[in-house]
Motif scaffolding. Sequence first.
Motif, mmCIF file in Angstrom:
data_model
loop_
_atom_site.group_PDB
_atom_site.id
_atom_site.type_symbol
_atom_site.label_atom_id
_atom_site.label_comp_id
_atom_site.label_asym_id
_atom_site.label_seq_id
_atom_site.Cartn_x
_atom_site.Cartn_y
_atom_site.Cartn_z
ATOM 1 N N MET A 1 21.844 28.430 -35.959
ATOM 2 C CA MET A 1 21.285 29.624 -35.323
ATOM 3 C C MET A 1 20.255 29.246 -34.260
ATOM 4 O O MET A 1 19.529 28.266 -34.405
ATOM 5 C CB MET A 1 20.599 30.498 -36.376
ATOM 6 C CG MET A 1 21.523 31.059 -37.427
ATOM 7 S SD MET A 1 22.671 32.290 -36.798
ATOM 8 C CE MET A 1 24.189 31.363 -36.879
ATOM 9 N N GLN B 1 21.615 35.964 -44.697
ATOM 10 C CA GLN B 1 22.075 34.630 -45.035
ATOM 11 C C GLN B 1 23.479 34.428 -44.482
ATOM 12 O O GLN B 1 24.376 35.211 -44.735
ATOM 13 C CB GLN B 1 22.084 34.447 -46.552
ATOM 14 C CG GLN B 1 22.505 33.082 -47.000
ATOM 15 C CD GLN B 1 22.429 32.938 -48.514
ATOM 16 O OE1 GLN B 1 21.964 33.838 -49.205
ATOM 17 N NE2 GLN B 1 22.894 31.813 -49.020
ATOM 18 N N VAL B 2 23.655 33.355 -43.728
ATOM 19 C CA VAL B 2 24.949 33.067 -43.114
ATOM 20 C C VAL B 2 25.912 32.583 -44.186
ATOM 21 O O VAL B 2 25.585 31.707 -44.986
ATOM 22 C CB VAL B 2 24.797 32.010 -42.012
ATOM 23 C CG1 VAL B 2 26.158 31.667 -41.431
ATOM 24 C CG2 VAL B 2 23.859 32.503 -40.920
ATOM 25 N N GLN B 3 27.093 33.167 -44.192
ATOM 26 C CA GLN B 3 28.149 32.713 -45.089
ATOM 27 C C GLN B 3 29.388 32.384 -44.271
ATOM 28 O O GLN B 3 29.754 33.132 -43.363
ATOM 29 C CB GLN B 3 28.469 33.788 -46.126
ATOM 30 C CG GLN B 3 27.375 33.976 -47.157
ATOM 31 C CD GLN B 3 27.824 34.854 -48.311
ATOM 32 O OE1 GLN B 3 28.522 35.831 -48.116
ATOM 33 N NE2 GLN B 3 27.412 34.495 -49.510
ATOM 34 N N TYR C 1 23.954 31.372 -31.128
ATOM 35 C CA TYR C 1 24.264 30.399 -32.179
ATOM 36 C C TYR C 1 25.378 29.467 -31.718
ATOM 37 O O TYR C 1 26.057 29.727 -30.716
ATOM 38 C CB TYR C 1 24.688 31.113 -33.464
ATOM 39 C CG TYR C 1 25.831 32.077 -33.296
ATOM 40 C CD1 TYR C 1 25.587 33.428 -33.077
ATOM 41 C CD2 TYR C 1 27.153 31.641 -33.351
ATOM 42 C CE1 TYR C 1 26.627 34.326 -32.919
ATOM 43 C CE2 TYR C 1 28.201 32.533 -33.194
ATOM 44 C CZ TYR C 1 27.928 33.880 -32.983
ATOM 45 O OH TYR C 1 28.960 34.763 -32.813
ATOM 46 N N SER D 1 29.802 35.582 -41.662
ATOM 47 C CA SER D 1 29.045 36.816 -41.890
ATOM 48 C C SER D 1 27.578 36.481 -42.076
ATOM 49 O O SER D 1 27.221 35.323 -42.301
ATOM 50 C CB SER D 1 29.576 37.558 -43.115
ATOM 51 O OG SER D 1 29.419 36.781 -44.278
ATOM 52 N N GLY D 2 26.728 37.513 -41.936
ATOM 53 C CA GLY D 2 25.311 37.337 -42.204
ATOM 54 C C GLY D 2 24.533 36.611 -41.134
ATOM 55 O O GLY D 2 23.462 36.072 -41.398
ATOM 56 N N PHE D 3 25.037 36.619 -39.907
ATOM 57 C CA PHE D 3 24.319 35.905 -38.844
ATOM 58 C C PHE D 3 22.945 36.533 -38.626
ATOM 59 O O PHE D 3 22.794 37.736 -38.587
ATOM 60 C CB PHE D 3 25.112 35.942 -37.541
ATOM 61 C CG PHE D 3 26.193 34.907 -37.483
ATOM 62 C CD1 PHE D 3 26.593 34.213 -38.614
ATOM 63 C CD2 PHE D 3 26.828 34.620 -36.290
ATOM 64 C CE1 PHE D 3 27.583 33.251 -38.572
ATOM 65 C CE2 PHE D 3 27.818 33.662 -36.221
ATOM 66 C CZ PHE D 3 28.206 32.985 -37.356
ATOM 67 N N THR D 4 21.947 35.679 -38.418
ATOM 68 C CA THR D 4 20.572 36.112 -38.227
ATOM 69 C C THR D 4 20.153 36.085 -36.762
ATOM 70 O O THR D 4 19.010 36.391 -36.441
ATOM 71 C CB THR D 4 19.632 35.212 -39.031
ATOM 72 O OG1 THR D 4 19.838 33.849 -38.619
ATOM 73 C CG2 THR D 4 19.920 35.321 -40.522
ATOM 74 N N SER D 5 21.066 35.722 -35.884
ATOM 75 C CA SER D 5 20.763 35.652 -34.461
ATOM 76 C C SER D 5 22.040 35.913 -33.679
ATOM 77 O O SER D 5 23.133 35.661 -34.171
ATOM 78 C CB SER D 5 20.211 34.267 -34.105
ATOM 79 O OG SER D 5 20.072 34.117 -32.699
ATOM 80 N N THR D 6 21.884 36.440 -32.453
ATOM 81 C CA THR D 6 23.054 36.613 -31.578
ATOM 82 C C THR D 6 23.268 35.385 -30.705
ATOM 83 O O THR D 6 24.175 35.367 -29.877
ATOM 84 C CB THR D 6 22.886 37.853 -30.685
ATOM 85 O OG1 THR D 6 21.686 37.712 -29.907
ATOM 86 C CG2 THR D 6 22.818 39.115 -31.523
#
Length: 127
Positions: free
Chosen positions: A103, A1-3, A32, A25-30
């Motif tokens: 993302m 989860q992106v914060q 974005y 923090s918490g990025f789900t992809s490189t």
Amino acid sequence: QVQLVQSGGGSVRAGGSLRLSCAASGFTSTTYCLGWFPQAPGKEREGVAYIGRAGDSDVSSSYADSVKDRFTIPKDNSKNTLYLQMNSLKPEDTAMYYCAAAMGGSRICTLYSYNAWGQGTQVTVSS
């Protein structure tokens, strides 16, 4: 989860400078986009500065005409922190400023749907 956690902002007289920070923090992809979205009282939230990242590279940046040549969007990748450097501030820049992330895309950051938002930070510019 992106914060996204914001800091900075405050009050300044016209012509002054401020810098906003957005720790991510918490990025789900490189791949974005990150952007800054001010919202003045009674107005819609609109993006003014964007940066796109793919892998280890910043691949795009764009600015609204209203802030071009005054605002920049530096990024410290070692700290996962995005900044908004605001120079030559004007009273019309007064707003609550939000950072946001989208993302999955990095080339045309104005087109993506931003679904992770910081808590906002107030910028007030007096004449």
